[in-house]
Design a protein around this motif. Structure first.
Motif, short mmCIF file in Angstrom:
data_model
loop_
_atom_site.label_atom_id
_atom_site.label_comp_id
_atom_site.label_asym_id
_atom_site.label_seq_id
_atom_site.Cartn_x
_atom_site.Cartn_y
_atom_site.Cartn_z
N LEU A 138 0.83 -1.06 0.07
CA LEU A 138 -0.08 0.11 -0.21
C LEU A 138 0.73 1.44 -0.06
O LEU A 138 0.50 2.18 -0.74
CB LEU A 138 -0.99 -0.12 1.45
CG LEU A 138 -1.94 1.23 1.30
CD1 LEU A 138 -3.05 0.92 -0.11
CD2 LEU A 138 -2.80 0.76 2.53
N ASN A 179 0.52 4.35 -2.38
CA ASN A 179 0.29 5.58 -2.01
C ASN A 179 1.41 6.69 -2.65
O ASN A 179 1.04 8.03 -2.98
CB ASN A 179 0.40 5.64 -0.58
CG ASN A 179 -1.00 5.35 0.17
OD1 ASN A 179 -2.04 5.49 -0.76
ND2 ASN A 179 -1.15 4.85 1.18
N VAL A 233 0.02 7.49 -5.98
CA VAL A 233 -1.35 8.23 -5.73
C VAL A 233 -0.81 9.84 -5.35
O VAL A 233 -1.51 10.77 -6.06
CB VAL A 233 -2.18 7.87 -4.50
CG1 VAL A 233 -3.08 9.13 -3.87
CG2 VAL A 233 -2.83 6.45 -4.74
N ASP A 283 -15.10 12.64 -4.22
CA ASP A 283 -15.45 11.35 -4.01
C ASP A 283 -15.13 10.72 -5.24
O ASP A 283 -14.63 9.37 -5.07
CB ASP A 283 -17.03 11.36 -4.13
CG ASP A 283 -17.63 12.00 -2.47
OD1 ASP A 283 -16.71 12.12 -1.74
OD2 ASP A 283 -18.84 12.36 -2.63
N THR A 294 -12.50 10.89 -7.23
CA THR A 294 -11.25 10.53 -7.08
C THR A 294 -10.80 9.65 -6.27
O THR A 294 -10.12 8.65 -6.46
CB THR A 294 -10.33 11.91 -6.91
OG1 THR A 294 -10.80 12.92 -7.67
CG2 THR A 294 -8.91 11.82 -7.02
N GLN A 295 -11.55 9.60 -5.01
CA GLN A 295 -10.99 8.80 -3.94
C GLN A 295 -11.51 7.20 -4.25
O GLN A 295 -11.00 6.32 -4.35
CB GLN A 295 -11.81 9.14 -2.72
CG GLN A 295 -11.41 8.16 -1.61
CD GLN A 295 -10.00 8.44 -1.06
OE1 GLN A 295 -9.79 9.40 -0.39
NE2 GLN A 295 -8.88 7.57 -1.55
N PHE A 316 -9.19 5.85 -6.94
CA PHE A 316 -7.85 5.37 -6.27
C PHE A 316 -8.18 3.93 -5.77
O PHE A 316 -7.23 3.22 -5.81
CB PHE A 316 -7.45 6.17 -5.37
CG PHE A 316 -6.54 7.33 -6.28
CD1 PHE A 316 -5.28 7.00 -6.96
CD2 PHE A 316 -6.73 8.73 -5.89
CE1 PHE A 316 -4.68 8.02 -7.61
CE2 PHE A 316 -6.14 9.68 -6.53
CZ PHE A 316 -5.08 9.48 -7.68
N ILE A 317 -9.19 3.90 -5.12
CA ILE A 317 -9.50 2.37 -4.33
C ILE A 317 -9.61 1.61 -5.41
O ILE A 317 -9.17 0.38 -5.34
CB ILE A 317 -10.78 2.58 -3.31
CG1 ILE A 317 -10.63 3.52 -2.27
CG2 ILE A 317 -11.22 1.39 -2.99
CD1 ILE A 317 -11.81 4.16 -1.46
N PHE A 322 -6.49 0.51 -6.71
CA PHE A 322 -5.52 -0.51 -5.91
C PHE A 322 -6.33 -1.76 -6.05
O PHE A 322 -5.42 -2.60 -5.95
CB PHE A 322 -5.65 0.26 -4.46
CG PHE A 322 -4.73 -0.81 -3.53
CD1 PHE A 322 -3.40 -0.64 -3.47
CD2 PHE A 322 -5.46 -1.54 -2.49
CE1 PHE A 322 -2.62 -1.66 -2.74
CE2 PHE A 322 -4.81 -2.39 -1.77
CZ PHE A 322 -3.21 -2.36 -1.75
N ARG A 323 -7.50 -1.97 -6.05
CA ARG A 323 -8.06 -3.27 -5.88
C ARG A 323 -7.75 -3.93 -7.37
O ARG A 323 -7.61 -5.18 -7.47
CB ARG A 323 -9.51 -3.15 -5.55
CG ARG A 323 -9.57 -2.96 -4.26
CD ARG A 323 -11.27 -2.78 -3.90
NE ARG A 323 -11.29 -2.45 -2.64
CZ ARG A 323 -12.52 -1.85 -1.77
NH1 ARG A 323 -13.54 -1.95 -2.63
NH2 ARG A 323 -12.59 -1.62 -0.70
N PHE A 373 -5.32 12.02 -1.33
CA PHE A 373 -6.07 10.78 -1.54
C PHE A 373 -5.45 9.34 -1.25
O PHE A 373 -5.90 8.51 -1.92
CB PHE A 373 -6.73 10.96 -3.14
CG PHE A 373 -7.73 11.98 -3.28
CD1 PHE A 373 -9.01 12.08 -2.76
CD2 PHE A 373 -7.14 13.18 -3.89
CE1 PHE A 373 -9.80 12.93 -3.27
CE2 PHE A 373 -7.96 14.19 -3.99
CZ PHE A 373 -9.51 14.20 -3.63
N THR A 374 -4.29 9.62 -0.48
CA THR A 374 -3.71 8.38 -0.13
C THR A 374 -4.63 7.50 0.49
O THR A 374 -5.44 7.76 1.37
CB THR A 374 -2.32 8.67 0.52
OG1 THR A 374 -2.79 9.55 1.64
CG2 THR A 374 -1.28 9.31 -0.21
N LEU A 375 -4.22 6.28 0.39
CA LEU A 375 -5.38 5.28 1.04
C LEU A 375 -4.72 4.62 2.22
O LEU A 375 -3.52 4.78 2.54
CB LEU A 375 -5.45 4.09 0.03
CG LEU A 375 -5.75 4.33 -1.30
CD1 LEU A 375 -6.12 3.12 -2.06
CD2 LEU A 375 -7.19 5.07 -1.34
#
Lengths: 203, 290
Positions: free
Chosen positions: A15, A19, A22, A45, A47-48, A51-52, A55-56, B67-69
């Protein structure tokens, strides 16, 4: 650590490595979403979510331009967000307040430039607001291409990769988007600076 | 104005491509010649150029936040090493439990079937033997009649027990009743304790003592009535009222004697409890790590 190493590490579930990617791309991703959505909260929202999702789904990334791959996810997230907004069309007072604040901030920022005259800065801010409104009126498909090419500076090829369409489609949509924007701005002719106003005598 | 705004799509694409430098040399030459004598097209080009400039000059929006997770937003769960171990142990215990239950059920059915078969055989034997020993075997007759009427092993068992517990109704049935009581008792205790001359004497020894010479006062001068009672007891032991009836009674007694708790049942209960405990712990660990 270069981008490729970070991508490999992120594929293994690192992660921290993801990041770092990111941080590298969040500004571009957010600005794309912001111009696409014309609303800071919805853009954040989207954008978030993007990124999620990235990552998945980074295991599905098969090389090539990571930026194009990531921004494609952002565009898809924006489409999803737009669909959600269509289902809940009511705009809140906060959104209206945000728009007013944004314009005030832009005008305030413009006044801070001492080299420009206040009248010119007001004119520019009004023009910018008009362009943003005209951009917002565009259909999403046209808007995506206009933002990618004219706002973000992508070439046709990369824009085609981002929206997963052929280059011919990008060219066509871009031309029509520019034509509509021109029409929209002409309808608000009084907002245009004098040098952009139609002057039949000069032609 | 309308003519300018409503350019044909082909002209729009030409102007757009011209602004991006995407026209071929031939297309570029043709467009430049058109722009010389088409003022509307030229004006449209200028306007489009202004639009592109304005779009390019839009300021970059500042980031509202990073926006880092985090592991939570990324959907990563903290991995507990104990969880898979407990998960496996629970699954294993559950499998063993199911196997034990299955085995218990299977063996239970088998024993029930064999018991029912034995009971029905015994009932048939008793029915056949009943007419031969009719004058003496009152109890056997009762069993045979009961079997014939009810035709069931369990019912027969109930009848046996009730027959044992019931007080003798007819005087002629005293001897068989006594023999049956002696045979059905799980231990020789009731039979062993005999009242001899008003005293309780140890069972078998007491029975055998009169045959041996003894210096005991009771043995030297036994009351006649007591001796007779002992003799009667000996006779009743030595000569049972009927071979078939006694064997049947002994067999029934063995069959209905309280069986010890089988180990299979103990294992079953243990593994059931283990599954419950492990399952609870696994769920707790799973809940804690989310």
């Amino acid at each position: 650590m270069d981008e490729e190493s970070l991508i490999h590490a992120a594929k293994r579930g690192d992660l921290d490595a993801f990041n770092r990617l990111v941080i590298e791309y969040q500004s571009r991703a957010y600005n794309l979403a912001y111009r696409f959505m014309s609303d800071p909260a919805s853009a954040a929202d989207a954008t978030q979510d993007a990124f999620i999702s990235a990552f998945r789904g980074i295991g599905k990334f098969r090389g090539g331009s990571f930026r194009s791959w990531l921004l494609r996810i952002v565009v898809n997230a924006c489409y999803d967000e737009l669909r959600r907004r269509k289902r809940r069309p009511a705009s809140s007072l906060d959104e209206l307040s945000d728009d007013g604040d944004r314009l005030a901030v832009e005008i305030g920022t413009s006044f801070s430039h001492e080299s420009k005259k206040p009248e010119q800065e007001i004119e520019r801010s009004e023009l910018r607001a008009a362009i943003e409104q005209c951009l917002d009126e565009l259909p999403p498909d046209f808007k995506a291409v206009a933002v990618l090419v004219d706002v973000q500076g992508f070439d046709y090829k990369e824009a085609a990769r981002v929206i997963s369409k052929p280059i011919g489609t990008v060219k066509s949509r871009l031309a029509r988007a520019r034509g509509r924007l021109r029409e929209c701005l002409n309808r608000r002719g009084e907002l245009l600076p004098s040098r952009f106003r139609l002057d039949d005598e000069t032609i | 104005m309308k003519e300018i705004n409503h350019l044909p799509a082909r002209d729009l694409e030409l102007l757009s491509a011209y602004l991006d430098g995407e026209l071929s040399a031939r297309a570029l030459a043709r467009l430049l010649s058109r722009l010389e004598y088409e003022p509307g097209l030229k004006r449209a080009l200028e306007e489009m150029k202004a639009v592109v400039q304005q779009l390019g000059s839009l300021p970059e929006a500042p980031l509202p936040r990073s926006f880092t997770l985090t592991p939570k937003t990324a959907g990563i769960r903290s991995r507990s090493r104990a969880y898979p171990v407990f998960q496996f142990a629970t699954a294993l215990a559950a499998v063993v439990f199911v196997v034990l239950v299955g085995l218990d059920t299977f063996t239970g059915q088998l024993s029930m079937a064999s018991r029912a078969a034995v009971m029905s055989d015994a009932a048939e034997e008793a029915l056949v033997a009943a007419p031969q020993a009719e004058p003496e075997l009152g109890v056997a007759e009762t069993f045979a009649q009961t079997d014939d009427q009810r035709d069931g092993a369990d019912v027969l068992a109930e009848e046996e027990i009730s027959g044992i517990l019931a007080p003798p109704a007819i005087g002629a049935q005293e001897e068989p009743e006594e023999a049956l009581r002696a045979a059905t008792s799980p231990s020789p205790q009731p039979m062993a304790e005999k009242v001899v001359g008003g005293e309780t004497v140890a069972g078998e020894g007491a029975v055998e003592q009169p045959a041996e010479p003894s210096t005991d006062e009771h043995a030297e001068t036994p009351p006649t009535e007591s001796m007779n009672a002992v003799a009667e007891t000996q006779e009743s032991d030595a000569e049972p009222p009927g071979d078939v009836d006694l064997a049947y009674a002994q067999e029934t007694t063995e069959r209905w004697s309280p069986a010890p708790v089988p180990i299979l049942r103990v294992l079953e209960i243990s593994f059931g409890a283990l599954v419950l405990i492990l399952g609870g712990l696994t769920l707790w660990i799973r809940y804690k790590r989310t």
